[in-house]
Design a protein around this motif. Structure first.
Motif, PDB file in Angstrom:
ATOM      1  N   LEU A 284       0.996  -1.230  -0.062  1.00 50.86           N
ATOM      2  CA  LEU A 284       0.434  -0.146   0.316  1.00 50.86           C
ATOM      3  C   LEU A 284       1.041   0.579  -0.104  1.00 50.86           C
ATOM      4  O   LEU A 284       0.642   2.761  -1.250  1.00 50.86           O
ATOM      5  N   THR A 302      -3.796   8.405   3.904  1.00 51.49           N
ATOM      6  CA  THR A 302      -4.297   7.357   3.606  1.00 51.49           C
ATOM      7  C   THR A 302      -5.587   7.083   3.822  1.00 51.49           C
ATOM      8  O   THR A 302      -6.017   7.932   5.392  1.00 51.49           O
ATOM      9  N   VAL A 343     -10.341   2.328   0.959  1.00 57.59           N
ATOM     10  CA  VAL A 343      -9.757   1.365   1.465  1.00 57.59           C
ATOM     11  C   VAL A 343      -9.960   1.365   3.075  1.00 57.59           C
ATOM     12  O   VAL A 343      -8.603   2.400   3.036  1.00 57.59           O
ATOM     13  N   TRP A 346      -5.335  -3.015   3.008  1.00 59.53           N
ATOM     14  CA  TRP A 346      -4.283  -3.684   2.517  1.00 59.53           C
ATOM     15  C   TRP A 346      -3.694  -4.409   2.543  1.00 59.53           C
ATOM     16  O   TRP A 346      -2.335  -3.988   3.038  1.00 59.53           O
ATOM     17  N   LEU A 497      -8.232   5.322  -2.406  1.00 60.67           N
ATOM     18  CA  LEU A 497      -6.595   5.275  -1.048  1.00 60.67           C
ATOM     19  C   LEU A 497      -6.358   6.627  -0.727  1.00 60.67           C
ATOM     20  O   LEU A 497      -5.898   6.035   0.940  1.00 60.67           O
TER      21      LEU A 497
END
Length: 767
Positions: A284, A302, A343, A346, A497
């Motif tokens: 990620l 993120t 997200v 990840w 993201l």
């Protein structure tokens, strides 16, 4: 402020005036040297720019790593992005070990706490040494060295510093002393000074050579650090000698030679413990950095949740350790927020457990297996070809294609006869799925998959009927996002993201919301999946959640993807190399990680079932004798019926909402002539891409009086009777049908393509 260069601080004797002036000053004594140097300093003061404040220097300091943060600002990962120098975090003076502070002052500037930037006694000694060509310790103080680090005009060149630069150093040092405290000067110096090679600052040095934070350095490590300040590029012998001197300066009882120090120094100079990548989200981090494009030493925020990410990493690694011995070492997890597309987790690989840890399993393309079936049944229900209660025949089927016969089979090699669509989907039966695809057509199903968010290439005709069993390759991210389409009532959207990125584009209609609801209700029904998974399956979560498992050809990929009202979770396990696993199914491979992650997400707030959309009817249904128990079932308005039974003339579909069904090839049992009814001569048999070879069978059928007939394969006896099942083996084969008198009555030649096994059949695994 400019970044420090990678050379060592000035070590040359300090002299402000030309040689003649130095000689005159030397004859007049140290006081005249100080006065002369001060006068020269005052003359140069107007040429020196104002020094920055301590707060400015600290604020503009940039480590060589970029920090990847979660949605709340917590650190997820650290990734090196500056290849020119290795800098760690800014370290406060209180976080530097007292041993290092003492060693540095004793080694570099004994009167640091006494002078006001320039040590005039050291200047006098240096001038006298220059006069008589004697080697003396340099006159450059810690404050003067800091001045050289802060101003690139004062930095040492290849030929050393010129007289003007040295005067400038002295002037800036005095300005620093007037505006900064001593602890601030020492703190900035420790963070900006080059130590060795590319290493700049005490944090990078401590973590690289000693594998610890600066506050943990002991006296021996501090002595080595001080020695490297004086001689950054010296060899191990010279560093050992200087470190020993520093140790003895602190403690006179230190034995001469500092026994064992040479081995310690040699090992430390070879160590590189400061990894370029560190944290819980390496894949990620690299992706976020590419998308954000931030400068070196910055931060990227993120959408991930650090606690969830940490839990998912641990759950995946624990599961793969339990699967050790079954030839599986890789896995991936992704968690999406249904409403926003953010997200939340990840996990690209199993990390140290993998031999291909750099491969991102969230983005890698793998065969989807049975995880595509929910979209197939959603399409059939939306087209009113089926209802959740329609009866589908689960029996041996051979479908003629351009490449030969397609022979789908179930994972456990058993057929259930007539089952409802609810049972067929929840229990992941393969033959009913292929028969459903015959009705829907591969092209229509392919279009539905693309609309739902799966960026498939090729076309429906390219995959053919194997598309029902997941022969197409997908990534875990795109598959989970397609399931999010079902979770959102059939509306497809993009994932997000970066926390600072604009919101995703508005969702678009992709699946009939009524069909999406029915499919979710089926996948959340533990009773419906009991035919294959049992009633106490790991898939039975404490609160409402819909889930589907899948296994690709030869057990190369294992999936578990599902959703609750708030989250969609996708898990893949397998091998990055594509090597097959051993006896790993959906419930034993990926499903435990899925269940644990979903339970973690709803540890405080149980998931609630979604509200049914308009246009649905919930009514009681019952089934014919020997089929399924009565229940309440959901229907698209206008497709409901109360009784579902097998017709007198069996078809492959009973109680459908539209089409009459999809029939297979039927052979005549009453033909007078004994012959092979199937497969036909020249048939090419492609092994099912969703089932391991040892779990597959090819059925040979005879027409005519076949009760006493014998089958032979490649000249060897295979079995007797009208039907014989064979474990396929790749290659070209000759099949013969022999009557009771030993006469060969019919012969066909077939070819089997795909992987196969010769060993005895192993116990069946579950999907």
């Amino acid at each position: 402020m400019t970044r420090p260069t990678r050379h060592a601080p000035d070590r040359s004797p300090f002299a402000f005036a030309p040689l003649a002036a130095s000689r005159r000053a030397a004859r007049r004594g140290p006081q005249w040297v100080a006065l002369a140097c001060a006068a020269l300093s005052l003359c140069a003061a107007t040429a020196v720019a104002a020094v920055p404040t301590f707060d400015t220097v600290r604020r503009e300091f940039r480590p060589s790593d970029t920090r990847i943060l979660d949605r709340d600002g917590a650190l997820l990962h650290r990734l090196r992005t500056d290849a020119a120098a290795r800098r760690g975090d800014w370290t406060g003076i209180a976080d530097v070990s007292p041993a290092l502070r003492t060693a540095l002052v004793l080694s570099e500037d004994r009167r640091f706490y006494e002078h006001s930037g320039v040590d005039w006694r050291a200047v006098s000694a240096a001038a006298w040494g220059n006069l008589w060509n004697r080697r003396t310790r340099g006159a450059s103080t810690i404050t003067m060295q800091l001045a050289g680090l802060l101003d690139e005009d004062l930095q040492r060149g290849a030929g050393g510093r010129g007289v003007g630069q040295k005067i400038g150093q002295a002037v800036v040092a005095q300005q620093l002393e007037r505006g900064w405290r001593k602890d601030q000067i020492l703190e900035a110096y420790l963070n900006l000074v080059p130590f060795r090679g590319e290493i700049v600052g005490i944090d990078a040095l401590a973590r690289t050579l000693f594998g610890k934070a600066p506050h943990g350095l002991d006296a021996r490590e501090a002595a080595v650090a001080a020695a490297l300040v004086r001689a950054p590029n010296a060899g191990a012998v010279a560093v050992t000698r200087r470190a020993c001197e520093a140790l003895r300066a602190q403690d006179a009882s230190t034995p001469a030679g500092c026994g064992g120090l040479d081995l310690f120094v040699t090992a430390a100079l070879q160590r590189r413990a400061f990894d370029p990548s560190e944290g819980i989200a390496p894949h990620l981090a690299r992706l976020a950095l590419r998308r954000a494009g931030v400068p070196d030493g910055g931060t990227v925020r993120t959408t991930l949740s650090a606690p969830l990410q940490r839990f998912a990493v641990q759950a995946l690694q624990q599961q793969l350790r339990e699967l050790r011995g079954r030839q599986v070492e890789d896995g991936a997890v992704v968690v999406l927020d249904n409403a926003s597309g953010d997200v939340l987790a990840w996990v690209g690989s199993s990390g140290a457990l993998s031999r291909a840890a750099e491969v991102d399993g969230v983005l890698a393309q793998r065969q989807a297996g049975s995880t595509l079936k929910p979209f197939l049944y959603a399409e059939a229900i939306a087209e009113r070809r089926l209802t959740a209660a329609s009866l589908v025949l689960d029996s041996p089927e051979q479908i003629a294609t351009a490449g030969g016969l397609y022979v789908p089979q179930n994972y456990d090699r058993r057929f259930k006869g007539y089952v409802s669509v609810r049972t067929a989907l929840a229990a992941s039966l393969n033959v009913p799925a292929v028969r459903t695809l015959v009705m829907v057509t591969p092209d229509a199903f392919f279009d539905q998959l693309r609309t739902s968010g799966l960026p498939l290439r090729e076309s429906g005709g390219y995959f053919g009927y194997s598309l029902a069993l997941g022969s197409a390759e997908v990534s875990l991210l795109s598959l989970a996002n397609a399931y999010r389409t079902l979770a959102n009532g059939g509306r497809a959207g993009e994932t997000r993201l970066l926390a600072d990125a604009p919101p995703a584009a508005p969702a678009r209609a992709a699946v009939d919301p009524r069909a999406a609801f029915i499919v979710g209700d089926i996948l959340a029904d533990p009773n419906a999946r009991a035919r294959t998974f049992g009633t106490d399956s790991v898939l039975a979560t404490r609160s409402w959640a819909a889930v589907k498992t899948g296994t690709s050809k030869d057990m190369r990929d294992n999936w578990a993807v599902g959703w609750s009202a708030r989250y969609t979770v996708g898990v893949w396990v397998g091998n990055a190399s594509g090597a097959p696993m051993q006896s790993v199914s959906g419930v034993s491979g990926a499903a435990p990680v899925w269940a644990q992650t979903m339970q973690f997400l709803h540890r405080s707030t149980p998931g609630q079932p979604p509200a049914p959309p308009a246009g649905l009817v919930h009514t009681a249904v019952r089934f014919g004798p020997g089929l399924e128990a009565p229940r309440e079932e959901w229907f698209l308005a206008g497709t409901e019926q109360r009784l579902f039974a097998v017709p007198d003339a069996p078809d492959s579909i009973a109680g459908s909402a539209g089409a009459a069904g999809a029939g297979g090839r039927k052979s005549s049992e009453n033909a007078e002539m004994l012959r092979i009814a199937g497969p036909a001569d020249g048939t090419i048999v492609a092994l099912d891409p969703d089932i391991p070879p040892r779990h597959q069978r090819l059925r040979f059928e005879a027409a005519g009086a076949a009760g006493a007939a014998q089958w032979r394969l490649d000249g060897r006896p295979l079995g007797r009777g009208a039907r014989v099942d064979w474990l396929p083996w790749p290659g070209r084969h000759r099949v013969e049908l022999v009557d009771a008198g030993g006469t060969v009555r019919d012969t066909v030649r077939i070819e089997v393509r795909g992987a196969g096994v010769r060993a005895a059949v192993a116990p069946a695994a579950r999907p």
